[in-house]
Design a protein around this motif. Structure first.
Motif, PDB file in Angstrom:
ATOM      1  N   MET A   1       0.800  -1.257  -0.101  1.00 25.29           N
ATOM      2  CA  MET A   1      -0.092  -0.199  -0.057  1.00 25.29           C
ATOM      3  C   MET A   1       0.832   1.271   0.069  1.00 25.29           C
ATOM      4  O   MET A   1       1.976   1.338   0.772  1.00 25.29           O
ATOM      5  N   SER A   2       0.665   2.149  -1.027  1.00 28.82           N
ATOM      6  CA  SER A   2       1.532   3.366  -0.987  1.00 28.82           C
ATOM      7  C   SER A   2       0.817   4.585  -0.206  1.00 28.82           C
ATOM      8  O   SER A   2      -0.153   4.232   0.651  1.00 28.82           O
ATOM      9  N   ASP A   3       1.285   5.810  -0.567  1.00 28.72           N
ATOM     10  CA  ASP A   3       0.691   6.957   0.058  1.00 28.72           C
ATOM     11  C   ASP A   3      -0.991   6.924  -0.361  1.00 28.72           C
ATOM     12  O   ASP A   3      -1.708   7.669   0.530  1.00 28.72           O
ATOM     13  N   ALA A   4      -1.240   6.307  -1.194  1.00 27.66           N
ATOM     14  CA  ALA A   4      -2.792   6.175  -1.553  1.00 27.66           C
ATOM     15  C   ALA A   4      -3.307   5.503  -0.373  1.00 27.66           C
ATOM     16  O   ALA A   4      -4.731   6.001  -0.086  1.00 27.66           O
ATOM     17  N   GLY A   5      -2.777   4.642   0.442  1.00 28.09           N
ATOM     18  CA  GLY A   5      -3.295   3.843   1.240  1.00 28.09           C
ATOM     19  C   GLY A   5      -3.672   4.968   2.374  1.00 28.09           C
ATOM     20  O   GLY A   5      -4.532   4.959   3.143  1.00 28.09           O
ATOM     21  N   PHE A   6      -2.749   5.816   2.707  1.00 23.56           N
ATOM     22  CA  PHE A   6      -2.931   6.810   3.868  1.00 23.56           C
ATOM     23  C   PHE A   6      -4.167   7.919   3.362  1.00 23.56           C
ATOM     24  O   PHE A   6      -5.034   8.012   4.151  1.00 23.56           O
ATOM     25  N   SER A  27      -2.649  -1.204   7.572  1.00 23.29           N
ATOM     26  CA  SER A  27      -2.010  -1.485   6.524  1.00 23.29           C
ATOM     27  C   SER A  27      -0.798  -0.644   5.900  1.00 23.29           C
ATOM     28  O   SER A  27       0.351  -0.823   5.514  1.00 23.29           O
ATOM     29  N   TYR A  28      -1.383   0.785   5.923  1.00 25.08           N
ATOM     30  CA  TYR A  28      -0.386   1.699   5.381  1.00 25.08           C
ATOM     31  C   TYR A  28       0.880   1.628   6.419  1.00 25.08           C
ATOM     32  O   TYR A  28       2.027   1.603   6.093  1.00 25.08           O
ATOM     33  N   LEU A  29       0.708   1.407   7.682  1.00 23.86           N
ATOM     34  CA  LEU A  29       1.828   1.469   8.693  1.00 23.86           C
ATOM     35  C   LEU A  29       2.772   0.295   8.645  1.00 23.86           C
ATOM     36  O   LEU A  29       3.824   0.318   9.123  1.00 23.86           O
ATOM     37  N   GLN A  30       2.128  -0.653   7.991  1.00 25.05           N
ATOM     38  CA  GLN A  30       2.890  -2.019   7.802  1.00 25.05           C
ATOM     39  C   GLN A  30       4.168  -1.838   6.819  1.00 25.05           C
ATOM     40  O   GLN A  30       5.293  -2.143   6.913  1.00 25.05           O
ATOM     41  N   GLU A  31       3.885  -0.746   5.885  1.00 26.16           N
ATOM     42  CA  GLU A  31       4.751  -0.478   4.846  1.00 26.16           C
ATOM     43  C   GLU A  31       5.352   0.773   5.221  1.00 26.16           C
ATOM     44  O   GLU A  31       6.602   1.092   4.805  1.00 26.16           O
ATOM     45  N   GLU A  34       7.528   4.114  10.113  1.00 22.73           N
ATOM     46  CA  GLU A  34       8.188   5.243  10.615  1.00 22.73           C
ATOM     47  C   GLU A  34       7.436   6.411  10.385  1.00 22.73           C
ATOM     48  O   GLU A  34       8.017   7.465  10.797  1.00 22.73           O
ATOM     49  N   ASP A  35       6.481   6.350   9.873  1.00 22.42           N
ATOM     50  CA  ASP A  35       5.590   7.447   9.669  1.00 22.42           C
ATOM     51  C   ASP A  35       4.681   7.862  10.979  1.00 22.42           C
ATOM     52  O   ASP A  35       3.542   7.263  11.293  1.00 22.42           O
ATOM     53  N   ALA A  36       5.066   8.984  11.552  1.00 22.27           N
ATOM     54  CA  ALA A  36       4.474   9.585  12.518  1.00 22.27           C
ATOM     55  C   ALA A  36       3.106  10.088  12.507  1.00 22.27           C
ATOM     56  O   ALA A  36       2.103   9.627  13.243  1.00 22.27           O
ATOM     57  N   LEU A  37       2.902  10.937  11.273  1.00 21.47           N
ATOM     58  CA  LEU A  37       1.390  11.021  10.952  1.00 21.47           C
ATOM     59  C   LEU A  37       0.385   9.816  10.862  1.00 21.47           C
ATOM     60  O   LEU A  37      -0.736   9.842  10.937  1.00 21.47           O
ATOM     61  N   GLY A  38       0.989   8.782  10.380  1.00 20.68           N
ATOM     62  CA  GLY A  38       0.185   7.464  10.168  1.00 20.68           C
ATOM     63  C   GLY A  38      -0.271   6.943  11.569  1.00 20.68           C
ATOM     64  O   GLY A  38      -1.456   6.656  11.799  1.00 20.68           O
ATOM     65  N   HIS A  39       0.803   7.093  12.357  1.00 17.40           N
ATOM     66  CA  HIS A  39       0.369   6.785  13.803  1.00 17.40           C
ATOM     67  C   HIS A  39      -0.575   7.603  14.429  1.00 17.40           C
ATOM     68  O   HIS A  39      -1.576   7.124  15.255  1.00 17.40           O
ATOM     69  N   ASN A  40      -0.459   8.843  14.398  1.00 15.84           N
ATOM     70  CA  ASN A  40      -1.469   9.717  14.682  1.00 15.84           C
ATOM     71  C   ASN A  40      -2.710   9.444  14.389  1.00 15.84           C
ATOM     72  O   ASN A  40      -3.670   9.473  14.966  1.00 15.84           O
ATOM     73  N   LYS A  41      -2.854   9.672  13.040  1.00 17.93           N
ATOM     74  CA  LYS A  41      -4.350   9.406  12.260  1.00 17.93           C
ATOM     75  C   LYS A  41      -4.821   7.959  12.780  1.00 17.93           C
ATOM     76  O   LYS A  41      -6.140   7.978  13.175  1.00 17.93           O
ATOM     77  N   LEU A  42      -4.210   6.948  12.928  1.00 12.95           N
ATOM     78  CA  LEU A  42      -4.624   5.770  13.678  1.00 12.95           C
ATOM     79  C   LEU A  42      -5.025   6.103  15.000  1.00 12.95           C
ATOM     80  O   LEU A  42      -6.196   5.364  15.490  1.00 12.95           O
ATOM     81  N   GLY A  43      -4.307   6.719  15.708  1.00 12.10           N
ATOM     82  CA  GLY A  43      -4.736   7.286  17.136  1.00 12.10           C
ATOM     83  C   GLY A  43      -6.191   7.802  17.194  1.00 12.10           C
ATOM     84  O   GLY A  43      -6.860   7.609  18.053  1.00 12.10           O
ATOM     85  N   VAL A  44      -6.257   8.739  16.176  1.00 16.46           N
ATOM     86  CA  VAL A  44      -7.433   9.478  15.966  1.00 16.46           C
ATOM     87  C   VAL A  44      -8.747   8.178  15.829  1.00 16.46           C
ATOM     88  O   VAL A  44      -9.704   8.751  16.441  1.00 16.46           O
ATOM     89  N   VAL A  45      -8.383   7.483  14.815  1.00 17.75           N
ATOM     90  CA  VAL A  45      -9.383   6.222  14.526  1.00 17.75           C
ATOM     91  C   VAL A  45      -9.856   5.822  16.057  1.00 17.75           C
ATOM     92  O   VAL A  45     -11.027   5.490  16.302  1.00 17.75           O
ATOM     93  N   TYR A  46      -8.805   5.327  16.591  1.00 22.22           N
ATOM     94  CA  TYR A  46      -8.797   4.610  17.974  1.00 22.22           C
ATOM     95  C   TYR A  46      -9.736   5.506  19.181  1.00 22.22           C
ATOM     96  O   TYR A  46     -10.610   5.421  19.815  1.00 22.22           O
ATOM     97  N   GLY A  47      -9.424   6.684  19.036  1.00 19.16           N
ATOM     98  CA  GLY A  47     -10.228   7.633  20.007  1.00 19.16           C
ATOM     99  C   GLY A  47     -11.681   7.794  19.673  1.00 19.16           C
ATOM    100  O   GLY A  47     -12.606   7.845  20.492  1.00 19.16           O
ATOM    101  N   ARG A  48     -11.839   7.869  18.296  1.00 20.40           N
ATOM    102  CA  ARG A  48     -13.220   7.919  17.834  1.00 20.40           C
ATOM    103  C   ARG A  48     -14.008   6.562  18.153  1.00 20.40           C
ATOM    104  O   ARG A  48     -15.227   6.692  18.375  1.00 20.40           O
TER     105      ARG A  48
END
Length: 133
Positions: A1-6, A27-31, A34-48
């Motif tokens: 999955m590329s940046d399109a996955g993000f 899936s995005y974070l598996q590839e 080291e993407d901090a913004l990806g982890h942040n957005k996943l955190g937003v999902v979990y928060g919601r």
């Protein structure tokens, strides 16, 4: 999955399709682990999804990867504030403001929680004073 996955994860998140967003960001974070913004957005999902333990872990991971990730600092402040940990929320928001003083979101959150903390302290002090008579 590329940046399109993000981007797909963002689209799911904006549409409120939280499980799909979770899967897309994971899936995005598996590839891109080291993407901090990806982890942040996943955190937003979990928060919601109201899974604050996972959300907090994601925000901390984002900060571990990028100490200047203001979004993660701000989001940690949101969790602390929601948990009633106003002093901790102030520290998190202040860190975000220190990183980017122009960003209005953490600055507004910091002012709001400072007022809440002041009100809470003053109110408790008043209540204790009235009960000590």
């Amino acid at each position: 999955m590329s940046d399109a996955g993000f981007r797909q994860g963002l689209e799911y998140l904006e549409a409120g399709q939280l499980k799909d967003a979770e899967e897309a960001f994971q899936s995005y974070l598996q590839e891109h682990p080291e993407d901090a913004l990806g982890h942040n957005k996943l955190g937003v999902v979990y928060g919601r999804l109201q899974d604050m333990e996972k959300a907090k872990a994601c925000f901390l991971k984002a900060i571990e990867l990028d100490k200047n990730c203001i979004h993660a600092w701000n989001n940690l402040g949101n969790i602390a504030r929601q948990d009633g940990e106003l002093d901790q929320a102030i520290r998190y928001y202040q860190k975000a403001v220190d990183i980017d003083p122009i960003n209005p979101i953490p600055a507004k959150n910091l002012r709001t929680v400072q007022r809440q903390a002041k009100w809470s302290f003053s109110r408790i002090k008043d209540l204790l004073g009235k009960n000590s008579d």
